[in-house]
Write an enzyme that holds these catalytic residues in place. Structure first.
Site, PDB file in Angstrom:
ATOM      1  N   MET A 144      -3.901 -19.651  -2.168  1.00 50.47           N
ATOM      2  CA  MET A 144      -5.281 -18.229  -2.113  1.00 50.47           C
ATOM      3  C   MET A 144      -4.670 -17.477  -2.801  1.00 50.47           C
ATOM      4  O   MET A 144      -6.400 -16.681  -3.446  1.00 50.47           O
ATOM      5  CB  MET A 144      -4.483 -17.916  -0.804  1.00 50.47           C
ATOM      6  N   TYR A 145      -3.794 -16.770  -3.796  1.00 47.96           N
ATOM      7  CA  TYR A 145      -4.150 -16.050  -4.899  1.00 47.96           C
ATOM      8  C   TYR A 145      -5.046 -16.147  -5.759  1.00 47.96           C
ATOM      9  O   TYR A 145      -5.305 -16.862  -6.435  1.00 47.96           O
ATOM     10  CB  TYR A 145      -2.931 -15.754  -5.421  1.00 47.96           C
ATOM     11  N   SER A 146      -5.993 -15.235  -5.583  1.00 53.09           N
ATOM     12  CA  SER A 146      -7.059 -14.949  -6.610  1.00 53.09           C
ATOM     13  C   SER A 146      -7.878 -16.531  -6.386  1.00 53.09           C
ATOM     14  O   SER A 146      -8.471 -16.847  -7.548  1.00 53.09           O
ATOM     15  CB  SER A 146      -6.663 -14.938  -7.917  1.00 53.09           C
TER      16      SER A 146
END
Length: 325
Positions: free
Chosen positions: A58-60
């Site tokens: 999910m990060y970036s």
């Protein structure tokens, strides 16, 4: 750099793990560094002996995995680093693009490996507890990921201790791959994990990888009581506002006071306290400015007396549960 076993496994990891939520694209969050700005920090971490790197799909929206994968390919040998990623949060508009169903886990690991440019990850973690999927289904899917060679170990993240205990018991009962780590919310201003989760982890041989060890920067002493935020992240990080309150500055004040007397930055004191906790394996540290890595590594050599630890801990007051969502 110091190295320790990851829980009760034979895998050795650096005493600090570099978290990469800060790396990816500022289109996701204003405070995130892009590819070019991120790479020097990953390279510097490797040069300083850090071999453990944590990211999440999910990060970036996946860009963090891409940035980390490219940097490690350029700066390290794959078998010399330990790479962790996570699954659970939404990665698309579809109803099955999230959660811990067998379908999503098996799709998500392939997508993560593609973005990382790797054949396997060392540690595959469930980012949160899924109330809508039977735990047996999740555990069987994770076991399939390990058996396929796409992950070497599995881990979990923030949840209630009773939920984690149920999952551990189910994996033992069904002879499935067992969680070896717990990545949870734990620092000087949030210590609720000491009640049940940390004792459970010690009893079960689970490695503890605290996230937000500096309370999203609060424990660096940069932000003053009553301020909206002294940095771009502090000013725009809405999630941090859900985690920490004005009352937490009573603890921050103690950290700043002791740091002044010891002649070191407050971040070193806060990290040193965490590293003194017997359940902790490797805090997940962030680095977006040159001094961040230096302070984190220097904290490994800061010895706190029992009296100093009591001084830091004394103002703490019980909190509602924070960080499970």
């Amino acid at each position: 750099m110091q190295y320790v076993r990851l829980g009760s496994t034979g895998l050795k990891v650096s005493r600090l793990c570099l978290g990469t939520m800060t790396y990816g694209t500022p289109k996701w969050r204003a405070w995130v560094l892009d590819d070019a700005a991120s790479r020097p920090f990953i390279r510097a971490a490797l040069e300083k002996g850090i071999n453990f790197f944590d990211t999440a799909d999910m990060y970036s929206d996946g860009a963090s995995e891409e940035v980390l994968g490219r940097a490690l390919k350029d700066f390290a040998k794959r078998d010399q680093v330990v790479v962790a990623t996570k699954v659970f949060n939404p990665m698309g508009p579809g109803v099955n693009d999230r959660g811990l169903s067998k379908k999503h886990i098996l799709d998500a690991i392939d997508a993560s490996l593609t973005r990382l440019g790797m054949e396997y990850v060392d540690l595959y973690q469930i980012h949160r507890f899924d109330y809508e999927t039977p735990i047996e289904e999740t555990l069987e899917a994770l076991d399939a990921v390990v058996r396929s060679g796409k992950a070497r170990y599995i881990g979990a993240s923030s949840m209630f201790a009773w939920q984690f205990a149920r999952m551990l018991a189910a994996s033992d009962r069904k002879s499935l791959s067992r969680f070896v780590t717990m990545q949870n919310h734990y620092n000087l201003v949030y210590r609720e994990e000491e009640r049940e989760m940390l004792p459970l982890c010690r009893a079960e041989g689970i490695g503890v990888l605290p996230w937000s060890p500096l309370a999203r920067g609060l424990l660096t002493g940069v932000q003053l009581r009553g301020e909206k935020g002294a940095t771009l992240r502090a000013a725009t990080d809405d999630y941090a506002k859900k985690l920490y309150t004005e009352a937490d500055f009573d603890v921050v004040d103690r950290v700043v006071d002791l740091a002044r007397r010891r002649g070191v930055p407050p971040a070193r004191i806060a990290l040193a306290w965490l590293l003194h906790q017997p359940a902790v394996t490797a805090p997940i540290i962030g680095a977006s400015k040159p001094g961040h890595l230096e302070d984190a590594i220097a904290a490994l050599d800061v010895a706190l007396s029992d009296e100093e630890r009591r001084f830091l801990e004394e103002p703490y007051r019980p909190h509602t549960i924070r960080g499970h969502s």
